[in-house]
Write a protein that holds these residues in place. Structure first.
Motif, PDB file in Angstrom:
ATOM      1  N   HIS A 195     -55.089   2.983  28.167  1.00  0.00           N
ATOM      2  CA  HIS A 195     -55.995   4.036  28.130  1.00  0.00           C
ATOM      3  C   HIS A 195     -57.189   4.016  27.041  1.00  0.00           C
ATOM      4  O   HIS A 195     -57.371   4.637  26.386  1.00  0.00           O
ATOM      5  CB  HIS A 195     -55.201   5.286  27.785  1.00  0.00           C
ATOM      6  CG  HIS A 195     -54.227   5.772  28.641  1.00  0.00           C
ATOM      7  ND1 HIS A 195     -54.674   5.768  30.218  1.00  0.00           N
ATOM      8  CD2 HIS A 195     -53.001   5.729  28.618  1.00  0.00           C
ATOM      9  CE1 HIS A 195     -53.238   6.045  30.778  1.00  0.00           C
ATOM     10  NE2 HIS A 195     -52.314   6.010  29.849  1.00  0.00           N
ATOM     11  N   GLY A 196     -57.852   2.560  27.048  1.00  0.00           N
ATOM     12  CA  GLY A 196     -58.766   2.284  26.122  1.00  0.00           C
ATOM     13  C   GLY A 196     -58.347   2.229  24.672  1.00  0.00           C
ATOM     14  O   GLY A 196     -59.521   2.087  23.809  1.00  0.00           O
ATOM     15  N   LYS A 197     -57.086   2.517  24.325  1.00  0.00           N
ATOM     16  CA  LYS A 197     -56.921   2.301  22.896  1.00  0.00           C
ATOM     17  C   LYS A 197     -55.809   1.135  22.617  1.00  0.00           C
ATOM     18  O   LYS A 197     -55.068   0.827  23.427  1.00  0.00           O
ATOM     19  CB  LYS A 197     -56.125   3.558  22.560  1.00  0.00           C
ATOM     20  CG  LYS A 197     -56.710   4.702  22.426  1.00  0.00           C
ATOM     21  CD  LYS A 197     -56.012   5.757  21.692  1.00  0.00           C
ATOM     22  CE  LYS A 197     -56.907   6.355  20.494  1.00  0.00           C
ATOM     23  NZ  LYS A 197     -56.066   7.327  19.788  1.00  0.00           N
ATOM     24  N   LEU A 198     -56.108   0.564  21.431  1.00  0.00           N
ATOM     25  CA  LEU A 198     -55.277  -0.889  20.895  1.00  0.00           C
ATOM     26  C   LEU A 198     -54.084   0.006  20.503  1.00  0.00           C
ATOM     27  O   LEU A 198     -54.039   0.875  19.819  1.00  0.00           O
ATOM     28  CB  LEU A 198     -55.736  -1.620  19.829  1.00  0.00           C
ATOM     29  CG  LEU A 198     -55.292  -2.632  19.402  1.00  0.00           C
ATOM     30  CD1 LEU A 198     -55.020  -3.678  20.337  1.00  0.00           C
ATOM     31  CD2 LEU A 198     -56.016  -3.396  18.396  1.00  0.00           C
ATOM     32  N   CYS A 199     -52.860  -0.641  21.020  1.00  0.00           N
ATOM     33  CA  CYS A 199     -51.711  -0.156  20.730  1.00  0.00           C
ATOM     34  C   CYS A 199     -50.718  -1.496  20.372  1.00  0.00           C
ATOM     35  O   CYS A 199     -50.787  -2.427  20.647  1.00  0.00           O
ATOM     36  CB  CYS A 199     -50.956   0.504  21.853  1.00  0.00           C
ATOM     37  SG  CYS A 199     -51.634   2.051  22.603  1.00  0.00           S
ATOM     38  N   VAL A 200     -49.583  -0.993  19.576  1.00  0.00           N
ATOM     39  CA  VAL A 200     -48.803  -1.895  19.135  1.00  0.00           C
ATOM     40  C   VAL A 200     -47.282  -1.275  18.931  1.00  0.00           C
ATOM     41  O   VAL A 200     -47.172   0.027  18.732  1.00  0.00           O
ATOM     42  CB  VAL A 200     -48.901  -2.523  17.620  1.00  0.00           C
ATOM     43  CG1 VAL A 200     -49.117  -1.639  16.545  1.00  0.00           C
ATOM     44  CG2 VAL A 200     -47.948  -3.595  17.224  1.00  0.00           C
ATOM     45  N   ASN A 201     -46.233  -2.009  19.879  1.00  0.00           N
ATOM     46  CA  ASN A 201     -44.880  -1.629  19.806  1.00  0.00           C
ATOM     47  C   ASN A 201     -44.286  -2.416  18.775  1.00  0.00           C
ATOM     48  O   ASN A 201     -44.199  -3.473  18.692  1.00  0.00           O
ATOM     49  CB  ASN A 201     -44.303  -2.034  21.285  1.00  0.00           C
ATOM     50  CG  ASN A 201     -44.725  -0.995  22.313  1.00  0.00           C
ATOM     51  OD1 ASN A 201     -45.512  -0.041  22.095  1.00  0.00           O
ATOM     52  ND2 ASN A 201     -44.234  -1.214  23.530  1.00  0.00           N
ATOM     53  N   LEU A 202     -43.623  -1.376  17.823  1.00  0.00           N
ATOM     54  CA  LEU A 202     -42.794  -1.995  16.825  1.00  0.00           C
ATOM     55  C   LEU A 202     -41.145  -1.578  16.779  1.00  0.00           C
ATOM     56  O   LEU A 202     -40.803  -0.327  17.063  1.00  0.00           O
ATOM     57  CB  LEU A 202     -43.413  -1.461  15.483  1.00  0.00           C
ATOM     58  CG  LEU A 202     -44.700  -1.959  15.422  1.00  0.00           C
ATOM     59  CD1 LEU A 202     -45.545  -1.303  14.215  1.00  0.00           C
ATOM     60  CD2 LEU A 202     -44.897  -3.555  15.288  1.00  0.00           C
ATOM     61  N   LYS A 203     -40.566  -2.498  16.771  1.00  0.00           N
ATOM     62  CA  LYS A 203     -39.022  -2.181  16.231  1.00  0.00           C
ATOM     63  C   LYS A 203     -38.862  -1.230  15.199  1.00  0.00           C
ATOM     64  O   LYS A 203     -39.629  -1.541  14.055  1.00  0.00           O
ATOM     65  CB  LYS A 203     -38.238  -3.493  16.197  1.00  0.00           C
ATOM     66  CG  LYS A 203     -36.736  -3.111  16.220  1.00  0.00           C
ATOM     67  CD  LYS A 203     -36.051  -4.485  16.557  1.00  0.00           C
ATOM     68  CE  LYS A 203     -34.617  -4.118  16.607  1.00  0.00           C
ATOM     69  NZ  LYS A 203     -33.981  -3.901  18.295  1.00  0.00           N
ATOM     70  N   CYS A 204     -37.752  -0.435  15.021  1.00  0.00           N
ATOM     71  CA  CYS A 204     -37.932   0.599  13.984  1.00  0.00           C
ATOM     72  C   CYS A 204     -36.316   1.033  13.797  1.00  0.00           C
ATOM     73  O   CYS A 204     -35.751   1.313  14.968  1.00  0.00           O
ATOM     74  CB  CYS A 204     -38.761   1.709  14.085  1.00  0.00           C
ATOM     75  SG  CYS A 204     -39.066   2.957  12.948  1.00  0.00           S
ATOM     76  N   ASP A 205     -35.939   1.481  12.703  1.00  0.00           N
ATOM     77  CA  ASP A 205     -34.529   2.065  12.680  1.00  0.00           C
ATOM     78  C   ASP A 205     -34.703   3.481  13.113  1.00  0.00           C
ATOM     79  O   ASP A 205     -35.749   4.188  13.012  1.00  0.00           O
ATOM     80  CB  ASP A 205     -34.381   2.272  11.022  1.00  0.00           C
ATOM     81  CG  ASP A 205     -33.056   3.001  10.677  1.00  0.00           C
ATOM     82  OD1 ASP A 205     -33.282   4.221  10.527  1.00  0.00           O
ATOM     83  OD2 ASP A 205     -31.946   2.444  10.737  1.00  0.00           O
TER      84      ASP A 205
END
Length: 120
Positions: A50-60
Motif C-alpha cells: 500500500h505504498g509503504k515500506l514494511c519489514v516483517n520481524l521475528k519477535c518473542d
C-alpha cells in the motif's frame, strides 16, 4: 530509513545475507529476505505494501503483543505467523532506533545457538 539503508543495516550482522526467493529481479517492488548464512533462517522480510515500506520481524510473543499496543505502525505480520512475527511500517510512529533494535532481536532469535562442550 529507506529500503537500501534497511538492507545495509541487516547486513551488519554476522553471516547475514540478502535473498530474493519470490522475485527474479531485485527492484524496489521485490520482497527482500534477510537470512543467516549457516541455517538459512530469515530474520527480516522487506517489502512494500500500500505504498509503504514494511519489514516483517521475528519477535518473542509477549514483546510482539506489547509493541502492537505501543505503536500504531506495528501489526501482526503480513503473510507470517501472527504470534511470532510483526510487521513494522516504516516512516510512521516507530523511531528508526526502535526499528533497528527490533531487527537485532529478530536476528538473535534465529541465529544458530552455541552448543555446550560435550553435548550433542
Amino acid at each position: 530509513m529507506n529500503r537500501r539503508e534497511l538492507i545495509d543495516f541487516c547486513l551488519t550482522f554476522p553471516a547475514a545475507y540478502e535473498d530474493y526467493p519470490f522475485d527474479d529481479i531485485t527492484d524496489a517492488g521485490a520482497w527482500t529476505v534477510m537470512r543467516h548464512r549457516s541455517n538459512k533462517k530469515s530474520f527480516a522480510l522487506i517489502y512494500e505494501r500500500h505504498g509503504k515500506l514494511c519489514v516483517n520481524l521475528k519477535c518473542d510473543p509477549l514483546e510482539a503483543d506489547f509493541l502492537r499496543k505501543v505503536f500504531a505502525d506495528v501489526t501482526p505480520a503480513y503473510h507470517m505467523n501472527k504470534v511470532h512475527w510483526n510487521t513494522v511500517a516504516l516512516g510512521g510512529d516507530v523511531p528508526d532506533e526502535d526499528v533497528m533494535g527490533m531487527i537485532e532481536r529478530s536476528y538473535d532469535l534465529i541465529k544458530p545457538k552455541l552448543r555446550k562442550r560435550g553435548r550433542p
